[in-house]
Write a protein that holds these residues in place. Sequence first.
Motif, short mmCIF file in Angstrom:
data_model
loop_
_atom_site.label_atom_id
_atom_site.label_comp_id
_atom_site.label_asym_id
_atom_site.label_seq_id
_atom_site.Cartn_x
_atom_site.Cartn_y
_atom_site.Cartn_z
N GLY A 1 -45.78 127.70 42.98
CA GLY A 1 -47.03 127.53 43.96
C GLY A 1 -48.14 128.26 43.33
N GLN A 2 -48.20 128.90 42.30
CA GLN A 2 -49.41 129.69 42.05
C GLN A 2 -50.33 128.90 41.15
OE1 GLN A 2 -48.41 133.19 39.36
NE2 GLN A 2 -50.45 133.94 40.00
N PHE A 3 -51.55 128.92 41.34
CA PHE A 3 -52.83 128.04 40.60
C PHE A 3 -53.84 129.11 40.16
CE2 PHE A 3 -50.52 125.07 43.44
CZ PHE A 3 -50.36 123.81 42.71
N VAL A 4 -54.43 128.52 39.07
CA VAL A 4 -55.64 129.10 38.60
C VAL A 4 -56.46 127.93 38.34
CG1 VAL A 4 -54.62 131.15 37.76
CG2 VAL A 4 -55.10 129.00 36.17
N THR A 5 -57.80 128.42 38.42
CA THR A 5 -58.92 127.32 38.03
C THR A 5 -59.70 127.94 36.70
OG1 THR A 5 -60.57 128.60 39.03
CG2 THR A 5 -59.34 126.93 40.11
N VAL A 6 -60.21 127.07 35.90
CA VAL A 6 -60.78 127.26 34.51
C VAL A 6 -62.03 128.32 34.89
CG1 VAL A 6 -60.21 125.29 33.56
CG2 VAL A 6 -62.17 125.34 34.43
N ALA A 7 -62.45 129.12 33.96
CA ALA A 7 -63.66 129.90 33.84
C ALA A 7 -64.82 128.93 33.46
CB ALA A 7 -63.40 131.23 33.38
N SER B 1 -43.96 98.32 38.90
CA SER B 1 -45.16 98.02 38.96
C SER B 1 -45.77 97.77 37.58
CB SER B 1 -46.23 98.57 39.69
OG SER B 1 -46.49 99.92 39.09
N GLY B 2 -45.50 98.57 36.73
CA GLY B 2 -45.97 98.66 35.47
C GLY B 2 -47.44 99.29 35.15
N ALA B 3 -47.57 100.24 36.39
CA ALA B 3 -49.04 100.78 36.09
C ALA B 3 -48.92 101.93 36.87
CB ALA B 3 -50.01 100.01 36.93
N PHE B 4 -49.90 102.92 36.65
CA PHE B 4 -49.92 104.25 37.32
C PHE B 4 -51.30 104.93 37.21
CE2 PHE B 4 -48.20 105.43 33.15
CZ PHE B 4 -48.89 106.42 32.58
N GLY B 5 -51.67 105.80 38.11
CA GLY B 5 -52.92 106.54 37.95
C GLY B 5 -52.75 107.98 37.58
N VAL B 6 -53.63 108.55 37.14
CA VAL B 6 -53.74 109.84 36.71
C VAL B 6 -54.97 110.64 37.20
CG1 VAL B 6 -53.79 111.85 35.02
CG2 VAL B 6 -52.15 109.68 34.44
N CYS B 7 -54.87 111.41 38.20
CA CYS B 7 -56.10 111.70 38.72
C CYS B 7 -56.05 113.47 38.74
CB CYS B 7 -56.20 111.45 40.23
SG CYS B 7 -56.04 109.77 40.71
N VAL B 8 -57.25 113.88 38.38
CA VAL B 8 -57.32 115.33 38.06
C VAL B 8 -58.14 116.00 39.05
CG1 VAL B 8 -58.24 117.16 36.62
CG2 VAL B 8 -57.56 114.83 35.74
N PRO B 9 -56.94 116.63 39.94
CA PRO B 9 -57.58 117.50 41.22
C PRO B 9 -58.55 118.41 40.78
CG PRO B 9 -55.37 118.09 40.95
CD PRO B 9 -55.62 117.10 39.92
N ALA B 10 -59.47 118.40 41.90
CA ALA B 10 -60.29 119.98 41.57
C ALA B 10 -59.63 121.22 42.59
CB ALA B 10 -61.75 119.48 42.35
N ALA B 11 -60.26 122.30 42.31
CA ALA B 11 -59.89 123.37 43.11
C ALA B 11 -59.94 123.36 44.64
CB ALA B 11 -60.69 124.81 42.49
N ALA B 12 -60.78 122.60 45.06
CA ALA B 12 -60.90 122.38 46.58
C ALA B 12 -59.74 121.50 47.04
CB ALA B 12 -62.09 121.63 46.87
N PHE B 13 -59.08 121.07 46.03
CA PHE B 13 -57.92 120.16 46.49
C PHE B 13 -56.38 121.10 46.29
CE2 PHE B 13 -56.00 115.54 46.07
CZ PHE B 13 -56.29 115.24 47.32
N ALA B 14 -56.50 122.22 46.28
CA ALA B 14 -55.13 122.84 45.83
C ALA B 14 -54.26 122.74 46.79
CB ALA B 14 -55.50 124.29 45.64
N ASP B 15 -54.46 123.00 47.82
CA ASP B 15 -53.47 123.11 49.11
C ASP B 15 -52.93 121.58 49.29
OD1 ASP B 15 -53.92 125.51 49.82
OD2 ASP B 15 -55.35 125.07 51.43
N LEU B 16 -53.83 120.35 49.36
CA LEU B 16 -53.33 119.12 49.17
C LEU B 16 -52.32 118.82 48.10
CD1 LEU B 16 -53.21 116.81 51.01
CD2 LEU B 16 -55.28 115.90 50.30
N THR B 17 -53.00 119.28 46.79
CA THR B 17 -52.18 119.01 45.48
C THR B 17 -50.79 119.44 46.03
OG1 THR B 17 -54.36 119.22 44.23
CG2 THR B 17 -51.83 119.60 43.21
N TYR B 18 -50.54 120.90 46.35
CA TYR B 18 -49.42 121.65 46.42
C TYR B 18 -48.40 120.71 47.59
CZ TYR B 18 -46.10 125.46 46.69
OH TYR B 18 -44.98 126.47 46.81
N ALA B 19 -49.07 120.17 48.72
CA ALA B 19 -48.41 119.50 49.59
C ALA B 19 -47.74 118.25 49.03
CB ALA B 19 -49.44 119.11 50.86
#
Length: 196
Positions: free
Chosen positions: A179-185, A69-87
């Motif tokens: 599978g281990q995540f942290v968030t920023v302070a 396609s010659g295109a892509f998106g970069v999305c930055v998930p929030a902490a609330a999206f951790a489980d779905l990000t891992y999935a």
Amino acid sequence: MSPFRPVALQHASRLLNHGPTILITSQHPETQRRNVMAAAWSTPVEFTPPRVAIVVDKSTWSRELIESSGAFGVCVPAAAFADLTYAVGNTSGRERDKFSAYRIQSVCGPELGVPLLEESCVAWLECRLLPETEAQPRYDTLFGEVVAAAADSRVFYDGRWHFSDENRALHTLHHLGGGQFVTVANSFSATLPEAH
């Protein structure tokens, strides 16, 4: 005695790789079927024009979609999206439509029509794939020019991130490996020390 201890080389990348986890979105150019994958390896590479590098293994369906396609998106998930990000990082888009399976909502990118995520993400960048370099086949590194970008104004304003305890669910998500995540302070500003 120094508190430093040797780190197994297979874990050396984890010493640097705690920048924000990203979700890379893509779309089939003919069928319009969307895909999303989690990635930990991304970096800005130029300010003007804004360009980024992402690492996407050549065996993935995302790589196939991005290159066709010659295109892509970069999305930055929030902490609330951790489980779905891992999935989405542990499921192949070839076998399952992740958008349907996980009920992921997307918006259409304003410039290239790339699917972008705003629900539970704090930022997105819509990117045009740049011509192939030696790094693409050899190191699975793709370069893109950012053609549009947006961020959640509750945490990104005045050209920088503003994290606080009040908006913890909107903090960026950082994968430490396995599978281990942290968030920023909380965010703070540095001051320049006086040079001697």
